[in-house]
Design an enzyme around this catalytic site. Structure first.
Site, PDB file in Angstrom:
ATOM      1  N   LYS A 119       0.860  -1.187   0.000  1.00 45.27           N
ATOM      2  CA  LYS A 119       0.000   0.000   0.000  1.00 45.27           C
ATOM      3  C   LYS A 119       0.888   1.227   0.000  1.00 45.27           C
ATOM      4  CE  LYS A 119      -4.467   1.080   0.342  1.00 45.27           C
ATOM      5  NZ  LYS A 119      -5.649   0.325  -0.081  1.00 45.27           N
TER       6      LYS A 119
HETATM    7  P1  NAD Z   1     -13.116   7.872  -2.611  1.00 43.38           P
HETATM    8  O1  NAD Z   1     -12.087   8.921  -2.383  1.00 43.38           O
HETATM    9  O2  NAD Z   1     -13.644   7.658  -3.982  1.00 43.38           O
HETATM   10  O3  NAD Z   1     -14.375   8.156  -1.654  1.00 43.38           O
HETATM   11  C1  NAD Z   1     -14.235   8.298  -0.260  1.00 43.38           C
HETATM   12  C2  NAD Z   1     -15.576   8.722   0.302  1.00 43.38           C
HETATM   13  O4  NAD Z   1     -15.461   8.785   1.730  1.00 43.38           O
HETATM   14  C3  NAD Z   1     -16.041  10.105  -0.162  1.00 43.38           C
HETATM   15  O5  NAD Z   1     -17.441  10.107  -0.362  1.00 43.38           O
HETATM   16  C4  NAD Z   1     -15.685  10.993   1.038  1.00 43.38           C
HETATM   17  O6  NAD Z   1     -16.507  12.145   1.125  1.00 43.38           O
HETATM   18  C5  NAD Z   1     -15.971  10.036   2.159  1.00 43.38           C
HETATM   19  N1  NAD Z   1     -15.311  10.455   3.416  1.00 43.38           N
HETATM   20  C6  NAD Z   1     -14.048  10.931   3.569  1.00 43.38           C
HETATM   21  N2  NAD Z   1     -13.863  11.268   4.856  1.00 43.38           N
HETATM   22  C7  NAD Z   1     -14.997  10.985   5.503  1.00 43.38           C
HETATM   23  C8  NAD Z   1     -15.427  11.126   6.845  1.00 43.38           C
HETATM   24  N3  NAD Z   1     -14.633  11.635   7.770  1.00 43.38           N
HETATM   25  N4  NAD Z   1     -16.695  10.733   7.173  1.00 43.38           N
HETATM   26  C9  NAD Z   1     -17.526  10.232   6.230  1.00 43.38           C
HETATM   27  N5  NAD Z   1     -17.174  10.092   4.940  1.00 43.38           N
HETATM   28  C10 NAD Z   1     -15.936  10.469   4.582  1.00 43.38           C
HETATM   29  O7  NAD Z   1     -12.488   6.522  -1.992  1.00 43.38           O
HETATM   30  P2  NAD Z   1     -12.891   5.026  -2.345  1.00 43.38           P
HETATM   31  O8  NAD Z   1     -11.987   4.559  -3.418  1.00 43.38           O
HETATM   32  O9  NAD Z   1     -14.367   4.933  -2.488  1.00 43.38           O
HETATM   33  O10 NAD Z   1     -12.424   4.275  -1.011  1.00 43.38           O
HETATM   34  C11 NAD Z   1     -13.268   4.166   0.143  1.00 43.38           C
HETATM   35  C12 NAD Z   1     -12.776   3.041   1.023  1.00 43.38           C
HETATM   36  O11 NAD Z   1     -12.784   1.829   0.270  1.00 43.38           O
HETATM   37  C13 NAD Z   1     -11.350   3.168   1.556  1.00 43.38           C
HETATM   38  O12 NAD Z   1     -11.270   2.568   2.823  1.00 43.38           O
HETATM   39  C14 NAD Z   1     -10.545   2.367   0.575  1.00 43.38           C
HETATM   40  O13 NAD Z   1      -9.317   1.896   1.116  1.00 43.38           O
HETATM   41  C15 NAD Z   1     -11.500   1.234   0.321  1.00 43.38           C
HETATM   42  N6  NAD Z   1     -11.254   0.496  -0.932  1.00 43.38           N
HETATM   43  C16 NAD Z   1     -11.253   1.129  -2.140  1.00 43.38           C
HETATM   44  C17 NAD Z   1     -11.054   0.385  -3.295  1.00 43.38           C
HETATM   45  C18 NAD Z   1     -11.122   0.990  -4.666  1.00 43.38           C
HETATM   46  O14 NAD Z   1     -11.007   0.239  -5.645  1.00 43.38           O
HETATM   47  N7  NAD Z   1     -11.332   2.280  -4.803  1.00 43.38           N
HETATM   48  C19 NAD Z   1     -10.814  -0.993  -3.207  1.00 43.38           C
HETATM   49  C20 NAD Z   1     -10.840  -1.610  -1.955  1.00 43.38           C
HETATM   50  C21 NAD Z   1     -11.063  -0.844  -0.817  1.00 43.38           C
END
Ligand code: NAD
Length: 429
Positions: A119
């Site tokens: 990561k």
């Molecule tokens: P992203 O940046 O597209 O979206 C993140 C979301 O979380 C946004 O809507 C943001 O407003 C919200 N957020 C941020 N801070 C916040 C808070 N304090 N309270 C409430 N909401 C808040 O990110 P993503 O890619 O959707 O990733 C989200 C989660 O999923 C992370 O934990 C990431 O590690 C995990 N993840 C992502 C992927 C991927 O392919 N993108 C894969 C596996 C896991």
């Protein structure tokens, strides 16, 4: 200007929340008694194989110079190259990146993908930067990682605050440095640059599949179910759309700006359009804005944390009104909160299974890049469905056999694979 020392690391976390790496270590301790003779190797999982901290200096648009701290952690490489996303967020720390790398080791092994776990991250708020600044930051960060990454070494992907464009810049920078186009160095690229169809939607799609499979076993169909989702970005946004398409009611959504509740069901496509034009959920109507704490109390059948880690702590776990928690985010539930949910009979579908759709299609992308032969979206989605359902079945079966929660079952399967590889390879020298 954002000085990376002045960020309030815990502004979004309860101070009682353990650091993410402590949660990961506790999860390893919990699985160790189930590993038989392989348990003598578990120390290897408590020590990331390689950790890199880099300075990322950038000339800002106003001519000033800012410095940001960047990281890349390769947790294990026993089963293949490192694989895991890159996060741009003001609260990124080495401790967090270590935990996220550890969870990637477990996830990749639980899904039987031929990767280790890695990561990366840079501690900054991407919303405070122009596209030009983000491009310079991304390119410098990629260059600083140097020979640490590569298609056969370690393959980054998007995470919070990064996207297809970030991956295109990373791919281009790496390619410039090695003197030839290397599409397989990152996944989650634009389709026009060797990206895979279906990758953008894959994590949210996987979350939906995991929820559907869990619901089936608990007699709770997705159709007609009430859903609350924290995070309305790539993962939460796509999952919300798929839940709504399947006839579920998304009754609560929370992002960094607001928590919105509408018992009649939030219009997910309209909310998506609103966020695309405003950058946040605050102000979207109809629906009532509630305090962030009240978001957790909305009665639902499925609760999907899909934002940040450390969100479900024991006190919240005690009060949530749901039947199934499906972890879209990485590490949203602390081990102590896991126990509370388990005692209350609330099923937790762990992150290492629920959000594995993204890395699964990243694997498809990497394979397609190697062969320069690209599959249709139907093929991708069908293969994703098969792998997700297969992994769910095996993890469910181990949980039933051993009488353990799904997280422990996923860790048992994953640790057996990683530690057998470690043992078979032997220690060097
Ligand atoms: P992203 O940046 O597209 O979206 C993140 C979301 O979380 C946004 O809507 C943001 O407003 C919200 N957020 C941020 N801070 C916040 C808070 N304090 N309270 C409430 N909401 C808040 O990110 P993503 O890619 O959707 O990733 C989200 C989660 O999923 C992370 O934990 C990431 O590690 C995990 N993840 C992502 C992927 C991927 O392919 N993108 C894969 C596996 C896991």
């Amino acid at each position: 200007m954002i000085g990376n020392r002045s960020i309030d690391r815990l502004s979004y976390l309860d101070p009682a929340s353990p650091e993410p790496w402590a949660s990961f270590l506790e999860q390893i301790d919990r699985v160790t008694p189930h590993l038989g003779s392989l348990s003598r190797w578990t120390e290897t999982l408590k020590r990331p194989k390689r950790t890199m901290i880099v300075d990322v200096p950038v000339v800002r648009d106003d001519g000033t110079i800012a410095h940001y701290e960047g990281y890349r952690v390769q947790h294990t490489l026993s089963r293949g190259p490192g694989k895991g996303g890159v996060r741009f967020h003001p609260a990124v720390t080495l401790n967090e990146v270590m935990a996220l790398a550890g969870w990637m080791t477990i996830k990749n092994a639980a899904l039987n993908l031929p990767y280790g776990g890695a990561k990366g991250g840079v501690r900054l708020d991407p919303r405070q930067h122009s596209q030009g600044e983000l491009q310079r930051i991304t390119r410098r960060y990629t260059s600083e990682l140097g020979g640490f990454i590569g298609p056969a070494r370690d393959i980054p992907a998007p995470d919070i605050g990064t996207n297809e464009q970030t991956m295109a810049w990373m791919m281009d920078t790496y390619s410039m440095n090695v003197g030839g186009t290397a599409t397989g160095v990152v996944t989650g690229k634009p389709v026009s640059l060797g990206g895979s169809l279906g990758r953008h939607e894959a994590t949210g799609r996987g979350v939906f599949i995991a929820a559907r499979e869990a619901g089936r076993r608990r007699g709770i169909p997705v159709e007609g179910a009430r859903i609350a989702i924290q995070g309305f970005g790539n993962v939460g946004g796509i999952a919300a759309r798929l839940f709504a398409q399947a006839g579920a009611k998304v009754v609560a959504l929370q992002d960094h700006s607001a928590a919105l509740v509408d018992e009649a069901g939030i219009d997910v496509p309209k909310a998506g359009e609103y966020v695309a034009s405003h950058g946040h959920l605050a102000g979207f109507r109809p629906g009532a804005e509630v305090s962030p704490e009240n978001f957790w109390l909305v009665p639902t059948e499925f609760l999907v944390p899909a934002a940040l880690e450390g969100q479900l702590l024991p006190a919240r776990a005690q009060r949530v009104e749901t039947r199934i928690v499906v972890e879209g985010a990485n590490g949203p539930t602390t081990p102590a909160a896991d126990d509370v949910l388990n005692d209350r009979g609330i099923l937790v579908v762990p992150d290492v299974l629920a959000n594995a759709g993204g890395v699964t299609v990243s694997y498809f992308e990497w394979v397609q890049d190697f062969s320069s032969f690209f599959w249709t979206e139907e093929e991708i989605n069908a293969r994703l469905e098969r792998i997700m359902v297969g992994a769910f079945d095996s993890i469910w079966a181990v949980a039933q056999e051993r009488g353990v929660p799904l997280r422990t079952a996923a860790f048992i399967i994953a640790c057996q694979r990683v530690l057998s590889a470690r043992e078979q390879r032997g220690l060097y020298p």
